[in-house]
Design a protein around this motif. Structure first.
Motif: not given
Length: 370
Positions: A244-248, A276-281, A289-295, A306-311
């Motif tokens: 997935t990507t980070p967007q809501q 998940a984010g672009l590192t700038l110079p 694309f936002g943040a937190g989508g994986g969580d 019905g059970h935990d799914v890890p990132v």
């Protein structure tokens, strides 16, 4: 001559990864009065692309036997009956999907996504190459029949070698790859409906000689359509890895993947957050694309199954990742120490370290009598 046969046990066929003596490829061995050894090797097909390597390896192995003045290696192609015998030997007389057999230790991961454009295929190629770099035997099935991309991402231009009715998958960067794209002329579309796509996935799993794989990855098309259902039916032990990507909006899309997993009784191994984010110079990170989508996706899937799914990991937005895919060299191969490559290698290693269930497997147990 016995010593020559023993030496040839160390010559491995580059495509099948087994000794040529075991495969019936040593046709004859003779030594004349002048101590010249002549070895006749049977190749699987006319024009075998590995002919030069097999000849060299055979000559070098034979030359290790003391007392020989010279070594001569010649090759010819197997006849149809010999190819059928080889095919039966590799299949052990049965035509079936080997990964479904009791005792199979191959881990199978179906790399999926709720929608397209999230970098699922790029993640698949890099995970496979990372696992291979760690010394594992890895195979990839390009299950995205309409949008195949694995040959290009691995830089593969060769077609599979056909031995009777069994295919030998091409390899690149230590990964065996099978894709419908290897049979389709450039620029031509694959216009298939559900039943034909199901048959293609079945053939890739049963009519390809994968050997003893540690891991098999499947690059699924986006969504929850025919191919995803076929994979669940044909390879019921496959676990899903959701990219997935980070967007809501990603969490809403993931609900559909979770619904499919519940319907097909598939386990979800975890979530990979890509882009998940672009590192700038200056070292700062821009959340393009936002943040937190994986969580959010992991939480949504956990509620659905019905059970935990890890990132499993977060992979940054990196132009070099795209460039590697375009050039046919995965980033984990070309720049293995880059932060993005390290993130992908971390995901690969977390999948390999996951505990393996032993339900239905035959264990090598013995009873000691006192």
């Amino acid at each position: 001559m016995t010593r020559i046969h023993e030496a040839l046990n160390g010559v491995i066929d580059p495509e099948i990864h087994r000794p040529i003596t075991e495969l019936g490829m040593v046709d004859s061995v003779t030594i004349d009065a002048d101590d010249v050894a002549r070895v006749q090797v049977l190749l699987t097909i006319e024009g075998c692309p590995m002919r030069g390597r097999i000849e060299q390896d055979t000559a070098e192995a034979t030359a290790t036997v003391p007392g020989l003045s010279r070594v001569e290696v010649s090759t010819s192609a197997m006849n149809e009956e010999q190819r059928r015998e080889l095919t039966n030997r590799l299949r052990q007389g049965r035509r079936q999907i080997p990964f479904n057999q009791a005792g199979s230790l191959t881990r199978i991961y179906a790399i999926s996504s709720g929608k397209g454009g999230v970098g699922k295929s790029t993640v698949t190629a890099n995970l496979a190459a990372a696992m291979a770099a760690d010394g594992l035997r890895v195979g990839v099935i390009d299950a995205d029949i309409h949008g195949f991309s694995m040959p290009g991402m691995f830089g593969i231009t060769a077609q599979p070698t056909k031995v009777s009715d069994l295919l030998m998958p091409p390899e690149a960067h230590g990964v065996a790859v099978m894709s419908i794209g290897m049979f389709v002329p450039e620029g031509q579309a694959v216009v298939w409906r559900g039943p034909k796509m199901h048959r293609a996935i079945e053939q890739f799993a049963s009519d390809v000689f994968w050997g003893d794989l540690d891991v098999l990855l499947l690059d699924l098309p986006p969504g929850t359509g025919d191919v995803a259902i076929s994979v669940a039916q044909l390879l019921p032990s496959a676990q899903m890895v959701v990219v997935t990507t980070p967007q809501q909006s990603a969490a809403t899309v993931a609900e559909r993947v979770g619904s499919l997993a519940s319907s097909t009784e598939q386990e979800i191994a975890g979530v990979v957050e890509n882009m998940a984010g672009l590192t700038l110079p200056d070292g700062s990170v821009m959340d393009v694309f936002g943040a937190g989508g994986g969580d959010r996706v992991a939480a949504t899937l956990a509620e659905s199954v019905g059970h935990d799914v890890p990132v499993l990991g977060r992979v940054g937005l990196d132009p070099a990742l795209r460039e590697g895919s375009d050039q046919g060299v995965p980033l984990v191969v070309s720049h293995p120490d880059s932060p993005t490559a390290m993130a992908l290698k971390g995901v690969a290693r977390s999948l390999v370290r996951k505990p393996r269930g032993l339900t239905g497997m035959k264990l090598p147990l013995s009873v000691a009598k006192g």
